[in-house]
Design a protein around this motif. Structure first.
Motif, PDB file in Angstrom:
ATOM      1  N   GLU A 145      -1.370  -6.773 -17.152  1.00  0.00           N
ATOM      2  CA  GLU A 145      -1.552  -6.835 -18.601  1.00  0.00           C
ATOM      3  C   GLU A 145      -0.479  -6.078 -19.380  1.00  0.00           C
ATOM      4  OE1 GLU A 145      -5.454  -5.339 -19.242  1.00  0.00           O
ATOM      5  OE2 GLU A 145      -6.448  -7.029 -18.284  1.00  0.00           O
ATOM      6  N   GLY A 159      -0.938 -12.187 -19.959  1.00  0.00           N
ATOM      7  CA  GLY A 159      -1.602 -10.890 -20.009  1.00  0.00           C
ATOM      8  C   GLY A 159      -2.960 -10.879 -20.657  1.00  0.00           C
ATOM      9  N   THR A 186      -6.918 -11.989 -15.093  1.00  0.00           N
ATOM     10  CA  THR A 186      -5.823 -11.853 -16.047  1.00  0.00           C
ATOM     11  C   THR A 186      -5.088 -13.183 -16.104  1.00  0.00           C
ATOM     12  OG1 THR A 186      -5.567  -9.510 -15.545  1.00  0.00           O
ATOM     13  CG2 THR A 186      -3.759 -10.579 -16.707  1.00  0.00           C
ATOM     14  N   ARG A 218      -3.432  -4.902 -13.289  1.00  0.00           N
ATOM     15  CA  ARG A 218      -4.071  -6.111 -13.815  1.00  0.00           C
ATOM     16  C   ARG A 218      -3.092  -7.096 -14.434  1.00  0.00           C
ATOM     17  NH1 ARG A 218      -9.114  -2.908 -16.708  1.00  0.00           N
ATOM     18  NH2 ARG A 218     -10.303  -2.528 -14.796  1.00  0.00           N
ATOM     19  N   ARG A 255      -6.762 -10.849 -20.813  1.00  0.00           N
ATOM     20  CA  ARG A 255      -7.799 -10.484 -19.849  1.00  0.00           C
ATOM     21  C   ARG A 255      -9.090 -11.228 -20.152  1.00  0.00           C
ATOM     22  NH1 ARG A 255     -10.317  -4.539 -19.207  1.00  0.00           N
ATOM     23  NH2 ARG A 255      -8.125  -3.967 -19.449  1.00  0.00           N
TER      24      ARG A 255
END
Length: 276
Positions: free
Chosen positions: A169, A87, A83, A167, A89
């Motif tokens: 995000e 944010g 990540t 993550r 990915r």
């Protein structure tokens, strides 16, 4: 719409930045990079390709710049992603390092899929009247995380919401508006984070992104009957598709989620009651 666009551009090789900026600033969904082939820009309206081919050095540059050589990023690589700041990915594919049947990392990266993180405030407004536990389902790239983020903000206007952002995000640091009644635990695995937030933060709602394992489901079941509501997402094309997957069947049998929000390919959605 808000996007940490400059953070995305900064992880790209210099030769690529201007073209990506001109072609994708407003509508880029994914940037796919494969060694030996031109970059592919998947936009809301179509896909376009740049002319210059991607080298292995370009891929290494992106991985190293996005990870900032951090131990946390090195840990997430064993799950096949990084990540980046803002944010975004980055999915990795190449030669895996496997030990005792478990993936430990990626020895050689051959291709990357960069999903652009964009925030759309207000897309969940039509769901504000739903107060119980809600599961957002859809295919990869359907917009589950984006909708979940907005629903968290809506809930946060009237109650305390604790978020396990495994993550990084949902609410990457400084990238998207969050809200005064939202507490975010970043970088923690969902099973541990769900139960920890229940104990230490006393939330009205707990939110998590991407239920993928039996451990995730077990933690939600243990927590969901402790006086909190839940917001979560899962990969499935429909409720009937969800019911066919063994990992989700305990959630369905116990009636934990009252409502399913099913995302369509065109990013519209419909609601369904979650029956057994």
């Amino acid at each position: 719409m808000k996007c940490a666009w400059n953070e995305l551009l900064n992880i790209l090789p210099v030769w690529m930045r201007q073209s990506v900026d001109e072609l994708g600033r407003q509508t880029l969904l994914e940037l796919r990079l494969r060694a030996g082939y031109p970059p592919e820009l998947k936009r809301q309206e179509n896909c376009v390709h740049l002319k210059r081919v991607v080298s292995e050095e370009d891929l290494r540059y992106i991985v190293n710049t996005a990870s900032q050589y951090s131990p946390w990023a090195a840990e997430t690589v064993r799950h096949g992603y990084i990540t980046a700041q803002g944010g975004h990915r980055i999915g990795l594919c190449g030669e895996a390092v496997v030990h005792e049947g478990a993936m430990k990392g990626v020895r050689r990266v051959d291709s990357l899929c960069i999903r652009v993180a964009r925030d759309f405030v207000g897309i969940g407004d039509d769901l504000r009247s739903f107060t119980g536990s809600m599961l957002i389902i859809g295919r990869p790239g359907a917009g589950k995380t984006t909708l979940l983020r907005d629903l968290i903000r809506l809930r946060g206007r009237r109650e305390t919401v604790a978020v396990v952002d495994e993550r990084g995000e949902l609410f990457p640091q400084g990238a998207f508006h969050m809200g005064a009644r939202i507490d975010v635990l970043s970088g923690c695995p969902k099973p541990q984070g769900i139960e920890m937030l229940l104990r230490v933060m006393g939330p009205d709602t707990i939110a998590v992104d991407e239920i993928t394992s039996q451990a995730d489901c077990d933690a939600l079941i243990r927590t969901g009957w402790c006086g909190v509501t839940l917001l979560a997402t899962a990969h499935a094309a429909s409720v009937s598709d969800l019911k066919k997957r063994p990992v989700y069947q305990p959630l369905i049998r116990c009636g934990l989620f009252e409502t399913a929000v099913v995302l369509q390919a065109d990013r519209s959605w419909r609601t369904e009651r979650m029956g057994q």
